[in-house]
Design an enzyme around this catalytic site. Structure first.
Site, PDB file in Angstrom:
ATOM      1  CD  GLU A 130      -2.824  -1.217  -0.146  1.00 61.30           C
ATOM      2  OE1 GLU A 130      -2.980  -0.194  -0.856  1.00 61.30           O
ATOM      3  OE2 GLU A 130      -3.320  -2.309  -0.455  1.00 61.30           O
ATOM      4  CG  HIS A 133      -0.785   0.977  -4.579  1.00 59.86           C
ATOM      5  ND1 HIS A 133      -0.514   0.725  -5.904  1.00 59.86           N
ATOM      6  CD2 HIS A 133      -1.365  -0.153  -4.098  1.00 59.86           C
ATOM      7  CE1 HIS A 133      -0.915  -0.493  -6.222  1.00 59.86           C
ATOM      8  NE2 HIS A 133      -1.432  -1.050  -5.126  1.00 59.86           N
ATOM      9  CG  HIS A 139      -1.757  -3.770  -8.582  1.00 60.90           C
ATOM     10  ND1 HIS A 139      -3.088  -3.464  -8.715  1.00 60.90           N
ATOM     11  CD2 HIS A 139      -1.528  -3.834  -7.247  1.00 60.90           C
ATOM     12  CE1 HIS A 139      -3.632  -3.357  -7.523  1.00 60.90           C
ATOM     13  NE2 HIS A 139      -2.701  -3.565  -6.611  1.00 60.90           N
ATOM     14  CB  CYS A 140       4.551  -5.476 -10.057  1.00 60.54           C
ATOM     15  SG  CYS A 140       5.987  -6.188 -10.900  1.00 60.54           S
TER      16      CYS A 140
END
Length: 177
Positions: A130, A133, A139-140
């Site tokens: 988090e 972000h 996202h990977c």
């Protein structure tokens, strides 16, 4: 820049200490524990038996001091967003705040015997994810990277508590901007 870990309700000091150390190490940022926010400050959705993570982020952002760069709330209640049954956490990059829930990270939530080491590892992964972000990462696709989307606890267990090389480089690039 610094990160403040904010306990929401009663959070064991072992969890907070673990997060302070891990986040400081992984993000190379000063991390400290902030003042506790009572869970009663947030409204529980009685029909769901959960708390809306977005409302926690909203209140957290309103209480944020200008000198605090990033806030990470840690709650021991079940969280959801309107489009999902539950979430392990949510981030608000605009207001530089995130919240994670530890309740579904415990083995006992699923009727299994608790494993404190596994629980702390899961908690650390969700916190780093988090905060990633908040710091501008998405996202990977690498299932071992901490930024991989966890749709289940199995996804959380499979990934590492650190960034892959690509995400690490992206994070360094974000910080230079």
């Amino acid at each position: 820049m610094k990160i403040q870990v904010v306990p929401v309700g009663l959070i064991d000091s072992t969890i907070l200490e673990y997060l302070v150390n891990l986040v400081s190490e992984r993000l190379e940022i000063k991390v400290e524990v902030g003042e506790n926010l009572p869970i009663e400050a947030f409204r529980r959705n009685e029909a769901r038996g959960q708390y809306l993570s977005t409302s926690i982020l909203r209140i957290l952002s309103m209480q944020k001091e200008p000198s605090e760069d990033v806030l990470l709330a840690v709650a021991d209640v079940d969280l959801y967003v309107n489009s999902l049954n539950f979430v392990f956490g949510e981030a608000d990059p605009t207001n530089r705040a995130a919240v994670i829930s530890v309740i579904r990270l415990r083995q006992s939530f699923y009727g299994l015997r608790n494993n404190s080491k596994l629980f702390l590892k899961r908690t650390g992964k969700e916190a780093i994810h988090e905060l990633g972000h908040v710091l501008g990462l998405r996202h990977c696709l690498n299932p071992r990277c901490v930024m991989f989307f966890s749709n289940s606890l199995a996804d959380t267990d499979r990934k590492e508590d650190d960034f892959c090389k690509k995400c690490r480089n992206s994070l360094r690039g974000q910080r230079r901007d």
